[in-house]
Design an enzyme around this catalytic site. Sequence first.
Site, mmCIF file in Angstrom:
data_model
loop_
_atom_site.group_PDB
_atom_site.id
_atom_site.type_symbol
_atom_site.label_atom_id
_atom_site.label_comp_id
_atom_site.label_asym_id
_atom_site.label_seq_id
_atom_site.Cartn_x
_atom_site.Cartn_y
_atom_site.Cartn_z
ATOM 1 N N HIS A 146 4.627 -5.354 3.300
ATOM 2 C CA HIS A 146 3.510 -5.329 4.253
ATOM 3 C C HIS A 146 3.729 -6.309 5.405
ATOM 4 O O HIS A 146 2.772 -6.682 6.073
ATOM 5 C CB HIS A 146 2.197 -5.675 3.533
ATOM 6 C CG HIS A 146 1.811 -4.671 2.495
ATOM 7 N ND1 HIS A 146 1.489 -5.009 1.201
ATOM 8 C CD2 HIS A 146 1.724 -3.323 2.548
ATOM 9 C CE1 HIS A 146 1.193 -3.911 0.514
ATOM 10 N NE2 HIS A 146 1.338 -2.883 1.299
ATOM 11 N N HIS A 147 4.981 -6.731 5.618
ATOM 12 C CA HIS A 147 5.197 -7.722 6.685
ATOM 13 C C HIS A 147 4.879 -7.128 8.054
ATOM 14 O O HIS A 147 4.607 -7.845 9.005
ATOM 15 C CB HIS A 147 6.623 -8.274 6.651
ATOM 16 C CG HIS A 147 7.665 -7.330 7.157
ATOM 17 N ND1 HIS A 147 8.026 -6.199 6.461
ATOM 18 C CD2 HIS A 147 8.391 -7.315 8.296
ATOM 19 C CE1 HIS A 147 8.953 -5.551 7.160
ATOM 20 N NE2 HIS A 147 9.190 -6.205 8.272
ATOM 21 N N ARG A 148 4.932 -5.811 8.130
ATOM 22 C CA ARG A 148 4.478 -5.077 9.318
ATOM 23 C C ARG A 148 3.640 -3.903 8.827
ATOM 24 O O ARG A 148 3.963 -3.315 7.785
ATOM 25 C CB ARG A 148 5.677 -4.523 10.093
ATOM 26 C CG ARG A 148 6.535 -5.607 10.707
ATOM 27 C CD ARG A 148 6.361 -5.605 12.193
ATOM 28 N NE ARG A 148 7.103 -6.688 12.791
ATOM 29 C CZ ARG A 148 7.529 -6.670 14.039
ATOM 30 N NH1 ARG A 148 7.323 -5.621 14.798
ATOM 31 N NH2 ARG A 148 8.158 -7.695 14.533
ATOM 32 N N LYS B 206 5.593 2.812 5.934
ATOM 33 C CA LYS B 206 6.060 4.154 6.324
ATOM 34 C C LYS B 206 7.152 4.619 5.380
ATOM 35 O O LYS B 206 8.027 3.850 4.990
ATOM 36 C CB LYS B 206 6.643 4.041 7.748
ATOM 37 C CG LYS B 206 7.100 5.327 8.337
ATOM 38 C CD LYS B 206 6.086 5.849 9.350
ATOM 39 C CE LYS B 206 6.306 7.277 9.735
ATOM 40 N NZ LYS B 206 6.041 8.238 8.661
ATOM 41 N N LYS C 278 15.569 -0.165 6.531
ATOM 42 C CA LYS C 278 15.872 0.868 7.531
ATOM 43 C C LYS C 278 15.033 0.638 8.801
ATOM 44 O O LYS C 278 15.558 0.648 9.914
ATOM 45 C CB LYS C 278 15.511 2.226 6.911
ATOM 46 C CG LYS C 278 16.166 3.405 7.530
ATOM 47 C CD LYS C 278 15.763 4.680 6.774
ATOM 48 C CE LYS C 278 16.314 4.739 5.366
ATOM 49 N NZ LYS C 278 16.075 6.043 4.708
ATOM 50 N N ASP D 255 14.633 -1.232 14.512
ATOM 51 C CA ASP D 255 13.511 -1.791 15.281
ATOM 52 C C ASP D 255 12.295 -0.870 15.316
ATOM 53 O O ASP D 255 11.694 -0.652 16.376
ATOM 54 C CB ASP D 255 13.945 -2.135 16.716
ATOM 55 C CG ASP D 255 14.921 -3.297 16.744
ATOM 56 O OD1 ASP D 255 14.770 -4.201 15.908
ATOM 57 O OD2 ASP D 255 15.848 -3.274 17.570
ATOM 58 N N LYS E 179 7.295 4.676 0.110
ATOM 59 C CA LYS E 179 7.808 5.996 -0.284
ATOM 60 C C LYS E 179 6.855 6.627 -1.273
ATOM 61 O O LYS E 179 6.160 5.921 -2.020
ATOM 62 C CB LYS E 179 9.184 5.846 -0.944
ATOM 63 C CG LYS E 179 10.025 7.099 -0.856
ATOM 64 C CD LYS E 179 10.734 7.186 0.487
ATOM 65 C CE LYS E 179 11.544 8.437 0.641
ATOM 66 N NZ LYS E 179 12.397 8.350 1.827
ATOM 67 N N SER F 85 9.866 9.632 13.736
ATOM 68 C CA SER F 85 8.510 9.562 13.164
ATOM 69 C C SER F 85 7.696 8.495 13.899
ATOM 70 O O SER F 85 6.505 8.668 14.166
ATOM 71 C CB SER F 85 8.570 9.201 11.676
ATOM 72 O OG SER F 85 8.737 10.356 10.900
#
Length: 473
Positions: A65-67, A71, A95, A100, A107, A364
Amino acid sequence: MSKSVHGGFLESVSRNFDKAAPHSGLHKGLLAQIKACNSVYQMRFPVKIGSEYQVIEAYRVQHSHHRLPTKGGIRYSQKVNQEEVMALASLMTYKCAIVDVPFGGAKGGVAISPRDYTVSQLQKITRRYTTELIRKNFIGPGIDVPAPDYGTGSREMAWILDTYITFKGGEIDAAGCVTGKPVNQNGIQGRTEATGRGVYYGIREACSHKDDMAALGLKPGLEGKTMAIQGLGNVGYHAGVISQEEGGVKIIAVAEYEGAVYNKDGIDIKKLFKHRKKTGSILDFPGAKNMKQRKRVLEVDCDILVPAALEGQITKVNADKVKAKIIAEAANGPVTADAEEILLKKGVMVIPDMYINAGGVTVSYFEWLKNLSHMRFGRMEKRFNANKYRNLVETVERMTGKTIGAKEKDFLTKGADEVDLVRSGLEETMITAYDQIRTNFKRNKGINDLRSAAFVSALKKIGSDYESLGIFP
Ligand code: NAD
């Protein structure tokens, strides 16, 4: 009940992480935090199939969850199990950092074989799975954004969006809750081919360095290089077609579920795909020989091997038999950590999954941005640019007293469509990321493989996110 445990995959990811971690310069505690899977949601839900109720096993794992949002794709396969989904979610974090894309990794997996269900049964399962995710707050444009993976495609993503909107009516950014949607359902041009196209750009970059190719006994460039592909699904098909049409690669062997075919003079992938559609099999393709075992495709004498099916395909059992000089891991985890040790000793170049198949998540990300902006890419500037280029060309014509042909003029004065911008953004992403990985590889004497170099690229970026929060030293 939990199906066969694929412990090897998670263990391979963990071993690869541990091998690269000391070269990242990050604190031990921070590395432990980055490596851990933050949230694992395991679910069981009943679905009525015919006159019977089936209890479906499914997962969603948010690795980091650092960002936010997190996804990652959703896989439909009988072999889905918790460790596999955890491994895949971890790879997504690295990935995203490598290319970036400002997301954490996640997943999903549903332990079913899509072949065993009708379309309406698959729809029922997909909608129920989405409902479970909504219920536990495991989906949303700012929370967690699924996408296609093995066994799923744009159709499933459309069902997910529709279910989400049913529950979250009025949420202005709802379309960004899932990517890989059909273009007319808030999708983006170029998403279907994106992972395969990214594989092509990545291989092209790797093959463009004269000294790296010389070390493998190859000439730089893709033209005329031979390729073998395992898996003619979304990733394998597009990687094959684009490598063939834009790179001049000769594809000499292809494997699918039902078997494998070989032709030393080359196989036209589009025609092979049509043949499979018509006959139900890639076997007996005109001009090609059927191979005795589909797995033998991994041992074909070729320049580039593209495993594009599932993990754990090249193991310590068959690694020694691999004759390819370059392996591009289009699938996630096709080479086990044990196998890689053998391959590296043989001097094989392994281009790692977390870089080479990152084209899907890159596009995506573009789709998600499009959904948040509520406008297709190119709408504002396409005509402005086209008019500007036309004025420029006409000024040059006036000043020189010469004119250029209509076809050439159209080419020079064209404004970019959405698909042009998507491809351009993807190409830029794959080139920049490869350059960063190669620089790590060349500059750090302790790193002797591209996977460790890719890990270091990811770890430094994720580490700096945490460091700027002041949580770790
Ligand atoms: P897909 O379901 O579209 O295609 C996979 C194909 O592989 C199927 O046609 C299947 O029949 C075939 N296959 C399965 N086992 C095989 C075997 N032993 N030998 C030969 N063929 C076999 O799946 P996909 O989306 O192309 O995904 C393939 C791999 O790429 C997976 O590892 C996935 O995680 C990875 N990946 C996919 C995406 C994406 O955007 N779809 C993005 C990144 C990575």
